[in-house]
Scaffold this motif. Structure first.
Motif, PDB file in Angstrom:
ATOM      1  N   ASP A 185     102.143  72.411 174.361  1.00  0.00           N
ATOM      2  CA  ASP A 185     103.368  73.198 174.265  1.00  0.00           C
ATOM      3  C   ASP A 185     103.867  73.301 172.823  1.00  0.00           C
ATOM      4  O   ASP A 185     105.008  73.645 172.580  1.00  0.00           O
ATOM      5  N   PHE A 186     102.989  72.972 171.867  1.00  0.00           N
ATOM      6  CA  PHE A 186     103.270  73.171 170.448  1.00  0.00           C
ATOM      7  C   PHE A 186     101.947  73.312 169.724  1.00  0.00           C
ATOM      8  O   PHE A 186     100.901  72.906 170.233  1.00  0.00           O
ATOM      9  N   ASN A 187     101.994  73.886 168.546  1.00  0.00           N
ATOM     10  CA  ASN A 187     100.790  74.044 167.735  1.00  0.00           C
ATOM     11  C   ASN A 187     100.519  72.728 167.011  1.00  0.00           C
ATOM     12  O   ASN A 187     101.344  72.288 166.213  1.00  0.00           O
ATOM     13  N   PRO A 188      99.378  72.085 167.274  1.00  0.00           N
ATOM     14  CA  PRO A 188      99.113  70.785 166.640  1.00  0.00           C
ATOM     15  C   PRO A 188      99.017  70.877 165.107  1.00  0.00           C
ATOM     16  O   PRO A 188      99.368  69.932 164.416  1.00  0.00           O
ATOM     17  N   TYR A 189      98.586  72.002 164.598  1.00  0.00           N
ATOM     18  CA  TYR A 189      98.519  72.164 163.137  1.00  0.00           C
ATOM     19  C   TYR A 189      99.919  72.221 162.529  1.00  0.00           C
ATOM     20  O   TYR A 189     100.174  71.643 161.484  1.00  0.00           O
ATOM     21  N   PHE A 190     100.814  72.917 163.209  1.00  0.00           N
ATOM     22  CA  PHE A 190     102.194  72.975 162.738  1.00  0.00           C
ATOM     23  C   PHE A 190     102.834  71.591 162.820  1.00  0.00           C
ATOM     24  O   PHE A 190     103.498  71.137 161.885  1.00  0.00           O
ATOM     25  N   PHE A 191     102.614  70.892 163.927  1.00  0.00           N
ATOM     26  CA  PHE A 191     103.129  69.536 164.095  1.00  0.00           C
ATOM     27  C   PHE A 191     102.615  68.630 162.970  1.00  0.00           C
ATOM     28  O   PHE A 191     103.388  67.881 162.361  1.00  0.00           O
ATOM     29  N   ASN A 192     101.325  68.697 162.679  1.00  0.00           N
ATOM     30  CA  ASN A 192     100.743  67.869 161.615  1.00  0.00           C
ATOM     31  C   ASN A 192     101.308  68.236 160.246  1.00  0.00           C
ATOM     32  O   ASN A 192     101.525  67.352 159.412  1.00  0.00           O
ATOM     33  N   LEU A 193     101.544  69.506 160.004  1.00  0.00           N
ATOM     34  CA  LEU A 193     102.111  69.942 158.726  1.00  0.00           C
ATOM     35  C   LEU A 193     103.511  69.357 158.541  1.00  0.00           C
ATOM     36  O   LEU A 193     103.818  68.792 157.486  1.00  0.00           O
ATOM     37  N   VAL A 194     104.337  69.478 159.564  1.00  0.00           N
ATOM     38  CA  VAL A 194     105.707  68.973 159.477  1.00  0.00           C
ATOM     39  C   VAL A 194     105.700  67.456 159.317  1.00  0.00           C
ATOM     40  O   VAL A 194     106.411  66.907 158.466  1.00  0.00           O
ATOM     41  N   THR A 195     104.897  66.754 160.097  1.00  0.00           N
ATOM     42  CA  THR A 195     104.874  65.288 160.006  1.00  0.00           C
ATOM     43  C   THR A 195     104.266  64.818 158.682  1.00  0.00           C
ATOM     44  O   THR A 195     104.662  63.764 158.174  1.00  0.00           O
ATOM     45  N   MET A 196     103.356  65.576 158.105  1.00  0.00           N
ATOM     46  CA  MET A 196     102.801  65.222 156.798  1.00  0.00           C
ATOM     47  C   MET A 196     103.893  65.269 155.734  1.00  0.00           C
ATOM     48  O   MET A 196     104.048  64.327 154.950  1.00  0.00           O
ATOM     49  N   PHE A 197     104.683  66.352 155.713  1.00  0.00           N
ATOM     50  CA  PHE A 197     105.783  66.450 154.758  1.00  0.00           C
ATOM     51  C   PHE A 197     106.844  65.380 155.035  1.00  0.00           C
ATOM     52  O   PHE A 197     107.383  64.781 154.114  1.00  0.00           O
ATOM     53  N   ALA A 198     107.150  65.153 156.309  1.00  0.00           N
ATOM     54  CA  ALA A 198     108.156  64.150 156.664  1.00  0.00           C
ATOM     55  C   ALA A 198     107.718  62.759 156.220  1.00  0.00           C
ATOM     56  O   ALA A 198     108.516  61.999 155.662  1.00  0.00           O
ATOM     57  N   SER A 199     106.472  62.428 156.433  1.00  0.00           N
ATOM     58  CA  SER A 199     105.954  61.123 156.027  1.00  0.00           C
ATOM     59  C   SER A 199     106.066  60.941 154.512  1.00  0.00           C
ATOM     60  O   SER A 199     106.484  59.881 154.031  1.00  0.00           O
ATOM     61  N   ALA A 200     105.723  61.982 153.771  1.00  0.00           N
ATOM     62  CA  ALA A 200     105.853  61.922 152.312  1.00  0.00           C
ATOM     63  C   ALA A 200     107.310  61.717 151.918  1.00  0.00           C
ATOM     64  O   ALA A 200     107.620  60.888 151.050  1.00  0.00           O
ATOM     65  N   ALA A 201     108.217  62.432 152.561  1.00  0.00           N
ATOM     66  CA  ALA A 201     109.643  62.312 152.237  1.00  0.00           C
ATOM     67  C   ALA A 201     110.173  60.925 152.566  1.00  0.00           C
ATOM     68  O   ALA A 201     110.941  60.349 151.790  1.00  0.00           O
ATOM     69  N   TRP A 202     109.767  60.360 153.706  1.00  0.00           N
ATOM     70  CA  TRP A 202     110.217  59.007 154.064  1.00  0.00           C
ATOM     71  C   TRP A 202     109.754  58.000 153.018  1.00  0.00           C
ATOM     72  O   TRP A 202     110.497  57.089 152.649  1.00  0.00           O
ATOM     73  N   GLN A 203     108.529  58.172 152.532  1.00  0.00           N
ATOM     74  CA  GLN A 203     108.033  57.292 151.470  1.00  0.00           C
ATOM     75  C   GLN A 203     108.841  57.490 150.191  1.00  0.00           C
ATOM     76  O   GLN A 203     109.219  56.527 149.524  1.00  0.00           O
ATOM     77  N   GLN A 204     109.104  58.742 149.833  1.00  0.00           N
ATOM     78  CA  GLN A 204     109.850  59.049 148.613  1.00  0.00           C
ATOM     79  C   GLN A 204     111.291  58.557 148.692  1.00  0.00           C
ATOM     80  O   GLN A 204     111.893  58.232 147.670  1.00  0.00           O
ATOM     81  N   LEU A 205     111.837  58.489 149.887  1.00  0.00           N
ATOM     82  CA  LEU A 205     113.186  57.964 150.078  1.00  0.00           C
ATOM     83  C   LEU A 205     113.217  56.439 150.056  1.00  0.00           C
ATOM     84  O   LEU A 205     114.283  55.832 150.086  1.00  0.00           O
ATOM     85  N   GLY A 206     112.038  55.825 150.022  1.00  0.00           N
ATOM     86  CA  GLY A 206     111.958  54.366 150.019  1.00  0.00           C
ATOM     87  C   GLY A 206     112.184  53.758 151.385  1.00  0.00           C
ATOM     88  O   GLY A 206     112.529  52.594 151.509  1.00  0.00           O
ATOM     89  N   LYS A 207     111.992  54.546 152.430  1.00  0.00           N
ATOM     90  CA  LYS A 207     112.244  54.075 153.795  1.00  0.00           C
ATOM     91  C   LYS A 207     110.994  53.469 154.433  1.00  0.00           C
ATOM     92  O   LYS A 207     111.108  52.663 155.361  1.00  0.00           O
TER      93      LYS A 207
END
Length: 110
Positions: free
Chosen positions: A7-29
């Motif tokens: 019920d979602f595009n796995p490529y889109f999901f992976n793209l969003v989670t890839m950016f989110a993971s990078a941001a969480w690291q950059q935030l020091g979380k």
């Protein structure tokens, strides 16, 4: 074996989670996947969040409801955490002081 329709595009999901993971690291979380250490780089986090905002704006009208919700909640969570981190006073650690040190011939550290 029957093929399940996601019920979602796995490529889109992976793209969003890839950016989110990078941001969480950059935030020091969360720890860096490279060296296992916590690093905070708010300027990079801000750029990563802005890239997600750009994706949201460029994809407007092309996402289904679940994809829109994923992107909106990811951006919202990151923005709230960015604001929280940006409001904290900067604490200089010895490691950070060393990175900021400008080496010269007479500094005596080498």
């Amino acid at each position: 074996m029957s093929e399940e329709k996601l019920d979602f595009n796995p490529y889109f999901f992976n793209l969003v989670t890839m950016f989110a993971s990078a941001a969480w690291q950059q935030l020091g979380k969360i720890q860096s996947q490279v060296d296992g250490k916590i690093h905070k780089d708010l300027q990079s986090a801000q750029i990563t969040i802005e890239m997600l905002l750009m994706i949201r704006d460029k994809m407007k009208g092309n996402l289904d409801k679940k994809e829109e919700e994923l992107l909106a909640s990811t951006i919202s969570n990151l923005q709230l955490n960015y604001a929280d981190e940006a409001a904290k006073p900067e604490i200089k650690t010895e490691e950070k002081k060393e990175e900021e040190h400008k080496h010269s011939e007479n500094c005596g550290c080498h």
